[in-house]
Design an enzyme around this catalytic site. Structure first.
Site, mmCIF file in Angstrom:
data_model
loop_
_atom_site.group_PDB
_atom_site.id
_atom_site.type_symbol
_atom_site.label_atom_id
_atom_site.label_comp_id
_atom_site.label_asym_id
_atom_site.label_seq_id
_atom_site.Cartn_x
_atom_site.Cartn_y
_atom_site.Cartn_z
ATOM 1 C CB SER A 98 -0.974 -0.034 1.171
ATOM 2 O OG SER A 98 -1.835 1.083 1.122
ATOM 3 C CG ASP A 243 -4.034 3.717 -0.852
ATOM 4 O OD1 ASP A 243 -4.707 3.314 -1.826
ATOM 5 O OD2 ASP A 243 -4.192 3.274 0.296
ATOM 6 C CG ASP A 245 -3.574 -1.126 -1.606
ATOM 7 O OD1 ASP A 245 -3.537 0.079 -1.285
ATOM 8 O OD2 ASP A 245 -3.968 -2.020 -0.829
ATOM 9 C CG ASP A 247 -6.915 -0.108 0.350
ATOM 10 O OD1 ASP A 247 -6.175 0.882 0.172
ATOM 11 O OD2 ASP A 247 -6.777 -0.875 1.319
#
Length: 456
Positions: A98, A243, A245, A247
């Site tokens: 992340s 960000d 990834d 999510d």
């Protein structure tokens, strides 16, 4: 037996080479397969330079445990979540760090229907087996095949908006050179096919594991300028940044102002309640008054949960809530198997902008004006519990209403505070909010008072 330090409360994260490498990734895949014995799982990875190799090692571990793998390629975490509940599989693993520094990587693990695996729901068992390395041999090894989930994922995302109601909008999209770009491109194609009058201005768009523009983490103030400047330069209606990834997504209004996650919770609650009143909305206890106000205004029901994705998801399942939001920019959706998504929130925001015909600034400024907040302030303290007790004692004679759902919330009627220990770092997190109509005292005065108290 080697102790593995990459196992955290909610996921796996560690320094490359020492805490996480291909050998450890193999063991994690092998342990996951042996403990859950799924027939098939989906596996994906983010854009970091080590992610593909770690993913292949994880797949080999799963295969050696007899598990068939659908390799989704380079994905955001939510594409793995989607695969885990949409396809005929019994779990999923995303290799991602992340927004952690360059020399880190990690994994997020789910079971069937994308149910999270955290320390209290199986992650400790996986850790113990991976540490011991005492794996059983299986008669038939699993297979691995590539699978493109993108078209099905895009079709699902489109169910959150009514294309007939989308008005002309210009959007700045900042993937931060992370994994979000390919999904934006696919949504843009879909919008064009539907003749939707939405223009995308793309910055830091190409997936690049060297992160030439810094690690994508828009919650850091220093990472916001590029999105803000592009919004102002292009006269855009909204800016969106993700960000690594994707999510979590972060929104900027047409004036280039970053919008605190707290007010986005109110905005998205409104988006759902406009469609269907009476629905339940789950929120965390750090900042609450604006959420209560919006949910009441649009005839919903607000339900409080402890912060953290596994708690929010559990609470949403328990109450069949349509939406759950945390001020940390994690947003959860019933129709997305109660998982968090960084794509659904901005699509809903586009929906609200189109339906209300109001600029984003005016939609959130009403909320900000009514319920000003401090934003989350983090303090490094020697002992979080001692400091929380000190705050508690300091305000005791004012007889606040006390709530201990998560840390301590003290409600004084015209202002309130929440203070809690971080789940992931040695930090004390403070949030303050007030009611503007009852309280002319500036927010900074409260911030100064609490800062002095905490640091004394």
């Amino acid at each position: 037996m080697t102790k593995l330090t990459c196992f955290k409360a909610y996921d796996i994260r560690g320094k490359l080479g020492t805490e996480l490498n291909e050998e450890i990734a193999y063991k994690i895949g092998r342990a996951y397969g042996e403990i859950y014995q799924p027939k098939s799982v989906v596996v994906g990875c983010d854009v970091r330079l080590t992610s593909e190799d770690l993913k292949q090692a994880t797949i080999k571990g799963l295969n050696d445990a007899g598990v068939n793998v659908l390799d989704l390629g380079m994905t955001g975490t939510e594409e793995v979540y989607f695969g885990a509940f949409h396809l005929d599989v019994q779990g999923g693993i995303e290799v991602t760090a992340s927004h952690n520094p360059m020399d880190y990587n990690g994994m997020k693990l789910v079971r069937e229907n994308a149910r999270p695996i955290s320390a209290d729901t199986g992650l400790k068992e996986i850790q113990l087996l991976a540490e011991s390395g005492q794996f059983k041999d299986v008669a038939v090894k699993g297979t691995s095949e590539k699978y493109n989930i993108l078209p099905e994922f895009i079709d699902h995302l489109m169910t959150y908006i009514d294309p007939a109601k989308i008005s002309s909008l210009k959007l700045v999209v900042n993937a931060g050179n992370g994994a979000a770009g390919h999904v934006i491109d696919a949504i843009e194609e879909k919008f064009k096919a539907l003749n939707l009058p939405v223009e995308f201005i793309k910055i830091h768009h190409e997936a690049d594991g060297t992160f030439p523009n810094g690690i994508p983490n828009p919650i850091l103030v220093e990472n916001r300028d590029s999105t803000r400047n592009a919004v102002l330069e292009h006269g855009a209606d909204m800016g969106i940044a993700w960000d690594g990834d994707f999510d979590r997504c972060f929104l900027f209004d047409e004036k280039g102002q970053f919008i605190e996650g707290y007010y986005i919770v109110g905005l998205l609650a409104q988006a759902f309640l406009l469609k269907q009143s009476g629905e339940k909305i789950v929120h965390d206890p750090r900042l609450v008054w604006n959420t209560f106000d919006i949910v009441e205004q649009f005839n919903g029901e607000a339900i409080q949960s402890k912060s953290g994705h596994s708690f929010i998801k559990e609470k949403m399942r328990e109450h069949n809530a349509v939406y759950g939001g945390e001020m940390s920019a994690h947003h959860y959706f019933r129709d997305f198997a109660y998982c968090d998504s960084g794509m659904i929130p901005w699509l809903l925001a586009v929906s609200v902008l189109s339906e209300t015909q109001k600029p984003l600034s005016s939609l959130v400024e009403e909320m900000i004006d009514k319920f000003p907040c401090s934003g989350e302030i983090n303090f490094k303290v020697a002992n979080t519990q001692v400091t929380i007790q000190k705050i508690f004692d300091h305000f005791a004679e004012q007889n606040p209403t006390i709530d201990k759902t998560d840390g301590v919330s003290l409600d004084f009627g015209s202002w309130r505070l929440n203070v809690r220990a971080s789940n992931t770092e040695p930090l004390l997190r403070l949030n303050i909010e007030s009611r503007k109509d009852q309280n002319p005292k500036p927010m900074q005065a409260y911030i100064d008072e609490l800062t002095q108290l905490i640091q004394s």
